[in-house]
Design an enzyme around this catalytic site. Structure first.
Site, PDB file in Angstrom:
ATOM      1  N   ARG A 108       0.753  -1.177   0.087  1.00  0.00           N
ATOM      2  CA  ARG A 108      -0.112  -0.035  -0.022  1.00  0.00           C
ATOM      3  C   ARG A 108       0.774   1.305   0.042  1.00  0.00           C
ATOM      4  O   ARG A 108       0.224   2.392   0.008  1.00  0.00           O
ATOM      5  CB  ARG A 108      -0.977   0.036   1.147  1.00  0.00           C
ATOM      6  CG  ARG A 108      -1.688  -1.309   1.704  1.00  0.00           C
ATOM      7  CD  ARG A 108      -2.655  -1.846   0.607  1.00  0.00           C
ATOM      8  NE  ARG A 108      -2.958  -3.367   0.888  1.00  0.00           N
ATOM      9  CZ  ARG A 108      -3.256  -4.200   0.059  1.00  0.00           C
ATOM     10  NH1 ARG A 108      -3.764  -3.599  -0.917  1.00  0.00           N
ATOM     11  NH2 ARG A 108      -3.619  -5.493   0.520  1.00  0.00           N
ATOM     12  N   THR A 152       2.113  -5.965   4.033  1.00  0.00           N
ATOM     13  CA  THR A 152       1.719  -5.006   2.847  1.00  0.00           C
ATOM     14  C   THR A 152       1.264  -3.653   3.154  1.00  0.00           C
ATOM     15  O   THR A 152       1.195  -2.698   2.314  1.00  0.00           O
ATOM     16  CB  THR A 152       0.331  -5.602   2.105  1.00  0.00           C
ATOM     17  OG1 THR A 152      -0.716  -5.477   3.214  1.00  0.00           O
ATOM     18  CG2 THR A 152       0.605  -7.001   1.752  1.00  0.00           C
ATOM     19  N   GLY A 177      -1.958 -11.929   6.629  1.00  0.00           N
ATOM     20  CA  GLY A 177      -1.736 -13.302   6.562  1.00  0.00           C
ATOM     21  C   GLY A 177      -2.599 -14.215   7.256  1.00  0.00           C
ATOM     22  O   GLY A 177      -2.712 -14.306   8.539  1.00  0.00           O
ATOM     23  N   TRP A 213      -3.884  -4.957   8.334  1.00  0.00           N
ATOM     24  CA  TRP A 213      -3.010  -4.813   7.044  1.00  0.00           C
ATOM     25  C   TRP A 213      -3.200  -3.743   6.353  1.00  0.00           C
ATOM     26  O   TRP A 213      -2.955  -3.211   5.122  1.00  0.00           O
ATOM     27  CB  TRP A 213      -3.331  -5.880   6.224  1.00  0.00           C
ATOM     28  CG  TRP A 213      -4.625  -6.493   5.864  1.00  0.00           C
ATOM     29  CD1 TRP A 213      -5.487  -7.361   6.839  1.00  0.00           C
ATOM     30  CD2 TRP A 213      -5.389  -6.311   4.698  1.00  0.00           C
ATOM     31  NE1 TRP A 213      -6.601  -7.585   6.127  1.00  0.00           N
ATOM     32  CE2 TRP A 213      -6.639  -6.951   4.905  1.00  0.00           C
ATOM     33  CE3 TRP A 213      -5.183  -5.453   3.515  1.00  0.00           C
ATOM     34  CZ2 TRP A 213      -7.780  -6.795   4.060  1.00  0.00           C
ATOM     35  CZ3 TRP A 213      -6.474  -5.685   2.799  1.00  0.00           C
ATOM     36  CH2 TRP A 213      -7.546  -6.128   2.918  1.00  0.00           C
ATOM     37  N   ASN A 215     -10.037 -10.598   9.772  1.00  0.00           N
ATOM     38  CA  ASN A 215     -11.031 -11.875  10.120  1.00  0.00           C
ATOM     39  C   ASN A 215     -10.391 -12.731  11.183  1.00  0.00           C
ATOM     40  O   ASN A 215      -9.044 -12.779  11.220  1.00  0.00           O
ATOM     41  CB  ASN A 215     -11.255 -12.703   8.795  1.00  0.00           C
ATOM     42  CG  ASN A 215     -10.155 -13.041   8.263  1.00  0.00           C
ATOM     43  OD1 ASN A 215      -9.457 -12.188   7.456  1.00  0.00           O
ATOM     44  ND2 ASN A 215      -9.747 -14.251   8.585  1.00  0.00           N
ATOM     45  N   ASP A 229     -14.671 -14.362   6.241  1.00  0.00           N
ATOM     46  CA  ASP A 229     -13.300 -13.665   5.852  1.00  0.00           C
ATOM     47  C   ASP A 229     -13.591 -12.313   5.603  1.00  0.00           C
ATOM     48  O   ASP A 229     -13.036 -11.370   4.638  1.00  0.00           O
ATOM     49  CB  ASP A 229     -12.811 -14.150   4.614  1.00  0.00           C
ATOM     50  CG  ASP A 229     -11.524 -13.897   4.088  1.00  0.00           C
ATOM     51  OD1 ASP A 229     -10.773 -13.274   5.193  1.00  0.00           O
ATOM     52  OD2 ASP A 229     -10.938 -14.345   3.065  1.00  0.00           O
ATOM     53  N   ASP A 265     -12.927  -9.331   6.839  1.00  0.00           N
ATOM     54  CA  ASP A 265     -11.855  -8.235   7.498  1.00  0.00           C
ATOM     55  C   ASP A 265     -12.500  -6.847   7.605  1.00  0.00           C
ATOM     56  O   ASP A 265     -13.096  -6.457   6.749  1.00  0.00           O
ATOM     57  CB  ASP A 265     -10.567  -8.043   6.629  1.00  0.00           C
ATOM     58  CG  ASP A 265      -9.566  -9.333   6.356  1.00  0.00           C
ATOM     59  OD1 ASP A 265      -8.662  -9.500   6.979  1.00  0.00           O
ATOM     60  OD2 ASP A 265     -10.214 -10.177   5.489  1.00  0.00           O
ATOM     61  N   ARG A 286     -16.498  -4.537   5.007  1.00  0.00           N
ATOM     62  CA  ARG A 286     -16.531  -5.561   3.918  1.00  0.00           C
ATOM     63  C   ARG A 286     -17.740  -6.126   4.158  1.00  0.00           C
ATOM     64  O   ARG A 286     -18.036  -6.882   3.368  1.00  0.00           O
ATOM     65  CB  ARG A 286     -15.263  -6.250   4.167  1.00  0.00           C
ATOM     66  CG  ARG A 286     -14.877  -7.228   3.150  1.00  0.00           C
ATOM     67  CD  ARG A 286     -13.174  -7.612   2.930  1.00  0.00           C
ATOM     68  NE  ARG A 286     -13.040  -9.074   2.771  1.00  0.00           N
ATOM     69  CZ  ARG A 286     -11.877  -9.279   2.737  1.00  0.00           C
ATOM     70  NH1 ARG A 286     -10.785  -8.652   2.924  1.00  0.00           N
ATOM     71  NH2 ARG A 286     -11.714 -10.708   2.253  1.00  0.00           N
TER      72      ARG A 286
END
Lengths: 548, 290
Positions: free
Chosen positions: A145, A189, A205, A257, A275, A318, A320, A345
């Site tokens: 990013r 990231t 991860g 992240w 998540n 999932d 996040d 999300r």
């Protein structure tokens, strides 16, 4: 704003100023002659007060330069790292070299990163000034990013979990420290945000069941100042009542992240967490699983949690909650408040009081959403257990990619609207690991079709979509956004156009065809008194301007 | 360079004293093949994972169950007092037994783990079994699906001919004849949910197969163009007409008038309507059409 003071603080000829590149007093009054953080300032708004480019002249906006970048050791002016020149097989499976970084612009130089690579670019010409390459030991190479800047020093994270500090003037490495163990499937990231003398370092991860954390590190030495784990470490600790046992919380995920935002008056750093693990089944981790899928306020000096709000209790899809926690100053129900909004999300828009985490608004953003039984007294969506993965499959919207995702939204304080890209689609979630203690994802997902992407302008006071634009091409969803006082919203469509909207009506005022989809958050700044817009698309940066 | 140890658990210090790195082992004397050393990356994970042959994994599993299973569980996910080894840092960080070997040979008396007198080959097999367990969890794109056919075929048939209105366009003795023999159940389910790819990306005429999306473009003067949709976005629309001629038109708001017809619209509409039981039952019915 005081441009002279900002310039003095960022002047690269001044050796390692201990002061901030970004004066905290500029919160909400972002720099106009620089873009010094991932968000442009600390607020996460990605709103610029510039209006040299505006609705009346945007049709005359034209290309200033394009530069295509080549990652890798060839042509690199400095090389570091502990691994090999090549990305391990499979490491690039998430799409190859795409500029997802928001470039910083300081004193006429753009700085940005991609997995294993960082560049400095002359903002006037697009010419590469230096290119640093990091020899990787592995990790998922899904994206980077961007960089953070502090005095003369740059900071960026690598897929194999190193924080690398470079000399911004030369691109030579100053030092690197290990953030996490790549063998545990961590990969990093984040664009580091620098607050005072804290470099905020997160990681990612979730292929294996490892715990998430956020660190503040010293910008001079890389030494850890504090470390906050996203789940409790032992039974009896606050939050441990939301996990069945110590093993589950210590392997419970919750990655960090995406950069956080910061309120200098409250001295609170706001971060959205990822998540829980195992990712797509809740077996073995019964409970809400704090502080995964949460918006958390941390004291910047101590790393102690001031408040939290969990947007997806016991997530099994999932989702996040790492999307930008956008800081909004405005009125709510008639009185001024310091607020925080997230287009999440999981498909919901949330508005909180950022002084104490008090819940103000929850509103669905998409119509297809089918996983929640409604909201509880705190405004949290209550997951419907029938929509948790089963061996024979359940049809869920949104899919794991979410109603939106990491590409940054924008908040325009003049319209009071949050602009965000959303998508409406379905997936089938099949439980694959029927063990009482599943590991990894525990389930498999198959895309089941969808209805494409939409740009939404959401009223922060109600969460209602005031205007929307559905992309007729199909595809699309989350895309980086920028708003300006020129009453323009800049973003990308799913078929390689950069598009400018009227922030109030949603009418398209300008577009340009690029050679790839817009892949980052656009930025804008004044350079030599002229306003530029810079956007990343695929392997290239594009600069646009209106010639005077 | 600065380095720091990372780990949520109290730092686990693996004592390598007296350990013989198993990576350096010579081919064993029993004539069995060296374990495969090919690796596999990707599939949703970032690391390269060794691909072991079945014989190695079977030996490793048998040894693990007999020697380690009581404490660590037969599947290595933890048992009577022993931790989950698939999530244990020394196992995750191990390369060819360099960390696992010393622990097995020396034990961890401070944690109540006895030492085991196993041969290098046996430890190598156990290590393979553990690493395969980690790989199988990490590489989510390789997860095998189980039997998804749990629905009621009769109810699926009723849905096909009734609520779902599938029989409006399809016939089980015509276009769908033998469909249950052509695809495995997961693929078959995906086909009826969304026949056109995953339906996630921008419109791609190549994905429409025998069911092209068509478009009608009416110019301001009244002239009409019709044909297969090639591309549409906010700024352009393109089609191929019945004569095979390609036409493209700039779009300025509502001009020209554009009407898109998607023959798969019913599939899109159903996505919002299916219950999970409908999906399971319809799958069970279509599977019977051999």
């Amino acid at each position: 704003m005081n441009a002279a003071r900002l310039l003095a603080a960022v002047a690269l000829c001044v050796p390692a100023l201990p002061g901030q590149i970004l004066d905290p007093a500029l919160l909400g009054k972002p720099a106009t002659d620089a873009w010094p953080t991932y968000y442009g300032d600390y607020s996460g708004r990605r709103f610029s007060t510039l209006k040299q480019i505006n609705q009346s002249n945007v049709k005359a906006m034209t290309l200033a330069w394009i530069t295509r970048f080549t990652p890798g050791p060839m042509g690199a002016t400095a090389i570091g790292g502990l691994g090999t020149d090549a990305i391990p097989a499979g490491g690039n499976e998430f799409g190859g070299f795409i500029i997802k970084a928001t470039p910083l612009m300081v004193n006429g130089v753009l700085y940005f990163a991609a997995p294993d690579n960082a560049w400095a670019v002359d903002a006037r010409t697009g010419r590469e000034l230096w290119h640093y390459f990091w020899k990787t030991t592995g990790g998922i190479h899904i994206g980077n990013r961007g960089v953070g800047i502090y005095g003369n020093w740059l900071y960026f994270e690598t897929p194999d979990n190193y924080l690398v500090s470079l000399d911004a003037r030369t691109g030579k490495e100053r030092w690197h420290i290990q953030i996490a163990d790549v063998k545990q499937e961590y990969f990093s990231t984040v664009a580091p945000i620098i607050v005072g003398n804290h470099v905020m370092v997160g990681t990612g991860g979730d292929s294996l069941d490892v715990p998430g954390f956020l660190e503040a590190v010293d910008p001079e030495t890389g030494a850890i100042q504090w470390k906050w784990w996203t789940a409790p470490l032992k039974k009896g600790d606050p939050g441990s009542e939301t996990w069945p046992d110590e093993n589950s919380m210590r392997h419970g995920g919750g990655m960090t992240w995406i950069p956080g935002t910061y309120d200098p008056d409250l001295r609170l750093y706001y971060i959205g967490t990822g998540n829980p693990n195992p990712v797509e089944t809740g077996r073995g981790r019964e409970g809400d699983n704090l502080w995964t899928c949460s918006i958390v306020a941390l004291n910047i000096d101590t790393g102690k949690i001031a408040w939290y709000y969990q947007v997806s209790p016991h997530d099994t899809h999932d989702w996040d909650a790492t999307e930008t926690p956008v800081l909004i100053d405005g009125t709510f129900q008639g009185r001024p408040r310091k607020m925080l909004a997230q287009a999440s999300r999981n498909g919901y828009f949330f508005l909180l009081d950022r002084t104490n985490g008090e819940h103000l608004v929850t509103a669905p953003m998409i119509e297809t959403m089918n996983w929640s039984k409604g909201l509880n007294a705190k405004g949290q969506p209550v997951p419907n257990p029938a929509k948790e993965s089963t061996v024979d499959g359940v049809l869920v919207s949104p899919p794991s990619g979410g109603a939106t995702n990491w590409p940054p939204p924008s908040f325009d304080p003049e319209t009071g609207l949050l602009y965000v890209g959303t998508s409406e689609s379905y997936s089938v979630f099949y439980l694959t690991d029927t063990d009482p203690h599943p590991e990894g994802y525990g389930a498999a997902e198959r895309g089941a079709g969808g209805f494409g992407g939409t740009v939404r302008a959401i009223d922060y006071k109600t969460g209602k979509t005031v205007w929307s634009h559905h992309w007729p091409s199909g595809g699309g969803g989350a895309a980086g956004m920028l708003t300006t006082a020129g009453k323009l919203l800049f973003t990308g469509d799913p078929v390689q156009h950069l598009v400018a909207f009227d922030v109030t009506s949603g009418k398209i005022l300008w577009h340009a065809g690029l050679t790839a989809n817009v892949s980052n958050g656009p930025v804008t700044y004044l350079l030599d008194g002229q306003q530029y817009l810079v956007v990343g698309a695929g392997d290239s940066l594009y600069a646009f301007t209106v010639e005077p | 360079m600065l380095k720091k140890a990372v780990g949520p658990l109290p730092a686990i210090v693996v004592v390598l004293a007296a350990a013989v790195p198993l990576a350096a082992q010579a081919p064993d004397g029993r004539g069995r093949a060296e374990p495969a050393r090919s690796t596999r990356g990707g599939a949703g994970a970032g690391n390269q994972y060794t691909v072991y042959d079945d014989a190695t994994l079977q030996r490793g599993k048998a040894l693990f169950t007999a020697q380690c299973g009581f404490c660590h569980g037969a599947n290595a996910k933890g048992g009577e007092g022993g931790p989950d080894l698939l999530r244990a840092v020394p196992v995750l960080d191990d390369e060819n037994g360099n960390l696992i070997g010393p622990i097995v040979l020396n034990g961890r008396p401070e944690r109540g783990m006895p030492k085991f007198s196993l041969t290098r080959e046996q430890i190598s097999d156990i290590t393979a079994f553990l690493h395969e367990g980690i790989r199988a969890a990490a590489q989510r794109a390789t997860y095998p699906l189980r039997d998804i056919v749990t629905g009621n075929a009769a109810a699926g048939r009723a849905y096909f001919n009734g609520t779902g209105k599938c029989s409006t366009c399809h016939s089980v003795t015509g276009d769908l004849r033998g469909i249950g023999g052509k695809y495995d159940p997961v693929t078959l389910q995906g086909k009826f949910l969304m026949p056109r790819g995953g339906g996630r990306g921008p419109f791609n005429p190549a994905e429409t197969g025998g069911n092209p999306v068509t478009v009608t473009v009416t110019l301001p003067g009244g002239k009409v163009f019709e044909g297969k949709l090639q591309r549409i976005d906010d700024f352009d629309v393109a089609l191929t007409d019945a004569a095979g001629e390609y036409h493209s038109f700039p779009r300025k708001g509502d001009v020209p008038a554009v009407v898109v017809h998607d023959p798969l619209q019913a599939h899109f509409d159903l996505l919002r309507k299916y219950s999970d039981a409908d999906m399971h039952n319809l799958t069970a019915y279509l599977v019977t059409l051999k």
